[in-house]
Design an enzyme around this catalytic site. Sequence first.
Site, PDB file in Angstrom:
ATOM      1  N   GLU A 177       6.558   0.517  -4.640  1.00 61.86           N
ATOM      2  CA  GLU A 177       6.972  -0.939  -4.112  1.00 61.86           C
ATOM      3  C   GLU A 177       7.454  -1.144  -6.086  1.00 61.86           C
ATOM      4  O   GLU A 177       6.442  -1.258  -6.658  1.00 61.86           O
ATOM      5  CB  GLU A 177       6.229  -1.793  -3.549  1.00 61.86           C
ATOM      6  CG  GLU A 177       5.917  -1.542  -2.133  1.00 61.86           C
ATOM      7  CD  GLU A 177       4.932  -2.722  -1.383  1.00 61.86           C
ATOM      8  OE1 GLU A 177       4.751  -3.577  -2.291  1.00 61.86           O
ATOM      9  OE2 GLU A 177       4.550  -2.634  -0.445  1.00 61.86           O
ATOM     10  N   ASP A 215       3.108 -14.704  -3.542  1.00 60.80           N
ATOM     11  CA  ASP A 215       2.486 -13.967  -4.847  1.00 60.80           C
ATOM     12  C   ASP A 215       1.308 -14.825  -5.508  1.00 60.80           C
ATOM     13  O   ASP A 215       1.744 -16.027  -5.685  1.00 60.80           O
ATOM     14  CB  ASP A 215       3.344 -13.319  -5.585  1.00 60.80           C
ATOM     15  CG  ASP A 215       4.704 -12.420  -5.405  1.00 60.80           C
ATOM     16  OD1 ASP A 215       3.958 -11.553  -4.461  1.00 60.80           O
ATOM     17  OD2 ASP A 215       5.592 -12.594  -5.698  1.00 60.80           O
TER      18      ASP A 215
END
Length: 281
Positions: A54, A65
């Site tokens: 990724e 995040d």
Amino acid sequence: MPLPSPSRIDTTFAKARAENRAVLVTYVMAGDPDPETSLEVLRALPAAGADILEFGMPFTDPMADGPAIQAAGLRALKAGQDVAGTLALVRRFRAEDTTTPIVLMGYYNPVHTYGVDRFLADAVEAGIDGLIVVDCPPEEDSELCLPALEQGIAFIRLATPTTDERRLPAVLANTAGFVYYVSITGITGTATPDFGRVAEAVGRIRKHTDLPVVVGFGVKTGAHAAAIAKGADGVVVGSALVDALHRSLDGEGRAGDNTVAAVTNLVKELAEGVRSAGRTA
């Protein structure tokens, strides 16, 4: 370059199943702490034991995040990283590695600004296999998900602990490549998952899909990876790798001689954990 498709992802999972193990999915941020170092890290991951890569697309306003990846995105943006630069790094990676799947992970705003048609055309040309765009819900599949699938790029959706039986079919409807199960309620890298509950959730999702189910958010060590790998088809690690990279930087945020090794040493530990786990799936 041949048209990228989910086949690279499918092949990776098939190989892992034949070896009776889960796959290891690793996340690093494109351009962190600078474009050349992030490419060097990306190139080193497969040899360290990563099966699927990724590659984060930095964005100023992330919603999923945690602090580590937020900081990595800011470092990358400060170094000048953007969508075009991220695709350019993938293109350079593909010149040397045509088999390891690469999934871009990020948010819709940079893609929209770049232009969806242009983005998908350039992603195909660069050799992208999948997309994880966390703020594109199923109700907006016509924006990016369906066009991506038409171009042979897997659109990978996230399921969470709050995704109930009524919502799950919508989440899975146009998902391809694999399903990403978020193991905690919250942002990346901030808590350790309850491994028993994760196994139960993976089993519940499997009742609705034949796609592989991978688990991420909160996996930090080889022992964590092994615990999840026993029941899931894959384990995702991101914040721990981003933290390892960050700790290797000097006081000015610059990469040092140990930066790549700081990441790959942890990947080796994680890969050993994944490969040592007895599968119960």
